[in-house]
Design a protein around this motif. Sequence first.
Motif, short mmCIF file in Angstrom:
data_model
loop_
_atom_site.label_atom_id
_atom_site.label_comp_id
_atom_site.label_asym_id
_atom_site.label_seq_id
_atom_site.Cartn_x
_atom_site.Cartn_y
_atom_site.Cartn_z
N VAL A 74 0.85 -1.19 0.00
CA VAL A 74 0.00 0.00 0.00
C VAL A 74 0.88 1.23 0.00
CG1 VAL A 74 -1.89 -1.14 1.19
CG2 VAL A 74 -0.21 0.07 2.51
N SER A 75 0.41 2.29 -0.64
CA SER A 75 1.16 3.54 -0.66
C SER A 75 1.03 4.23 0.69
CB SER A 75 0.65 4.45 -1.77
OG SER A 75 -0.67 4.88 -1.46
N ALA A 76 1.94 5.14 0.97
CA ALA A 76 1.88 5.90 2.23
C ALA A 76 0.59 6.71 2.29
CB ALA A 76 3.10 6.80 2.34
N ALA A 77 0.12 7.20 1.14
CA ALA A 77 -1.12 7.98 1.11
C ALA A 77 -2.31 7.13 1.51
CB ALA A 77 -1.33 8.58 -0.28
N VAL A 78 -2.39 5.90 1.04
CA VAL A 78 -3.49 5.00 1.40
C VAL A 78 -3.40 4.63 2.88
CG1 VAL A 78 -4.43 2.67 1.06
CG2 VAL A 78 -3.82 4.06 -0.91
N ALA A 79 -2.18 4.40 3.35
CA ALA A 79 -1.98 3.95 4.73
C ALA A 79 -2.24 5.03 5.78
CB ALA A 79 -0.57 3.40 4.90
N GLU A 80 -2.41 6.30 5.34
CA GLU A 80 -2.70 7.38 6.29
C GLU A 80 -4.03 7.19 7.00
OE1 GLU A 80 -2.47 11.13 4.30
OE2 GLU A 80 -0.29 11.01 4.06
N ASN A 81 -4.97 6.50 6.35
CA ASN A 81 -6.30 6.25 6.90
C ASN A 81 -6.57 4.75 6.90
OD1 ASN A 81 -7.14 9.10 7.08
ND2 ASN A 81 -6.97 9.01 4.85
N PRO A 82 -7.49 4.29 7.74
CA PRO A 82 -7.86 2.87 7.69
C PRO A 82 -8.34 2.50 6.28
CG PRO A 82 -8.72 3.88 9.67
CD PRO A 82 -8.19 5.01 8.82
N PHE A 83 -8.02 1.28 5.85
CA PHE A 83 -8.37 0.85 4.50
C PHE A 83 -8.84 -0.60 4.52
CE2 PHE A 83 -3.87 0.42 5.33
CZ PHE A 83 -3.56 -0.87 4.92
N LEU B 157 -11.76 -1.99 9.49
CA LEU B 157 -10.73 -1.73 8.49
C LEU B 157 -9.33 -1.92 9.06
CD1 LEU B 157 -12.28 1.46 6.85
CD2 LEU B 157 -12.36 -0.89 6.00
N VAL B 158 -8.39 -2.16 8.17
CA VAL B 158 -6.98 -2.35 8.51
C VAL B 158 -6.33 -0.97 8.64
CG1 VAL B 158 -4.79 -3.25 7.62
CG2 VAL B 158 -6.89 -4.57 7.34
N ARG B 159 -5.36 -0.86 9.55
CA ARG B 159 -4.63 0.39 9.66
C ARG B 159 -3.17 0.12 10.05
NH1 ARG B 159 -8.11 0.10 13.79
NH2 ARG B 159 -7.27 -0.05 15.88
N LEU B 160 -2.30 0.94 9.51
CA LEU B 160 -0.90 0.93 9.89
C LEU B 160 -0.62 2.25 10.61
CD1 LEU B 160 0.76 -0.40 6.61
CD2 LEU B 160 0.51 -1.63 8.76
N ASN B 161 0.05 2.19 11.73
CA ASN B 161 0.39 3.40 12.48
C ASN B 161 1.38 4.23 11.68
OD1 ASN B 161 -1.23 2.68 14.70
ND2 ASN B 161 0.39 1.34 15.47
N ASN C 113 4.36 5.34 12.10
CA ASN C 113 5.74 4.86 12.06
C ASN C 113 5.86 3.37 11.76
OD1 ASN C 113 6.78 7.39 12.66
ND2 ASN C 113 6.46 7.06 14.85
N GLN C 114 4.78 2.77 11.33
CA GLN C 114 4.76 1.33 11.04
C GLN C 114 4.82 1.12 9.54
OE1 GLN C 114 1.18 -0.52 12.48
NE2 GLN C 114 2.02 -2.60 12.30
N ASN C 115 5.84 0.42 9.08
CA ASN C 115 6.02 0.20 7.64
C ASN C 115 5.45 -1.13 7.16
OD1 ASN C 115 7.31 2.66 7.11
ND2 ASN C 115 9.24 1.83 7.90
N GLU C 116 5.16 -2.02 8.09
CA GLU C 116 4.58 -3.31 7.71
C GLU C 116 3.84 -3.90 8.90
OE1 GLU C 116 8.15 -6.45 8.49
OE2 GLU C 116 8.24 -5.29 6.63
N ILE D 180 1.04 -6.88 5.13
CA ILE D 180 0.72 -5.59 4.54
C ILE D 180 1.99 -4.75 4.62
CG2 ILE D 180 -0.81 -3.59 4.59
CD1 ILE D 180 -2.40 -6.18 4.37
N ILE D 181 2.44 -4.22 3.49
CA ILE D 181 3.69 -3.45 3.43
C ILE D 181 3.39 -2.05 2.92
CG2 ILE D 181 6.01 -3.35 2.44
CD1 ILE D 181 5.66 -6.45 1.98
N LYS D 182 3.90 -1.04 3.62
CA LYS D 182 3.70 0.35 3.21
C LYS D 182 4.93 0.85 2.48
CE LYS D 182 3.84 3.56 6.42
NZ LYS D 182 3.48 4.47 7.51
N THR D 183 4.71 1.48 1.32
CA THR D 183 5.81 2.10 0.59
C THR D 183 5.93 3.56 1.02
OG1 THR D 183 4.40 2.77 -1.25
CG2 THR D 183 5.48 0.62 -1.41
N ARG D 184 7.03 4.13 0.71
CA ARG D 184 7.25 5.55 1.10
C ARG D 184 6.92 6.48 -0.02
NH1 ARG D 184 11.85 5.62 5.44
NH2 ARG D 184 11.39 3.63 6.31
#
Length: 139
Positions: free
Chosen positions: A45-54, A103-107, A109-112, A135-139
Amino acid sequence: MLVVGMVALAALITIIPTPTKDMSVFVEGMALEGGSIQQGNSIIVSAAVAENPFAVSAVIKVTDNDGNPVRYANVVLSGLGGAASNTTDINGMTVLTTPENALVRLNPNQNEGTMDLKILADGFYDYERKDAVMIIKTR
């Protein structure tokens, strides 16, 4: 009366089927809500998507050790604040999608992160796999 109760209990216990088989479980693919299914057990997931629960979706296939489908198994995917459940169809397949209220969420400072998978089916040993989906967050 006690003897009759014990006999009745023994009779009930004998008719309850005991687990006899293991299951083989495959995470066939993953997708973000509205996206196409990508093969494998991880999603980026992109950092923009990960900003909010998805919402995420996972395609799960459940078979016995001979490759036969496990029908009507209860499948639960949970973790990262999200959860989804469903039952397998006659082909041993199910699609799990996290609903609006789970929904799923990444904090920030959490990249995965990972989600766990649990499957219950009559006649089979319970299946539990920690970190089944990543789930992996890109920068």
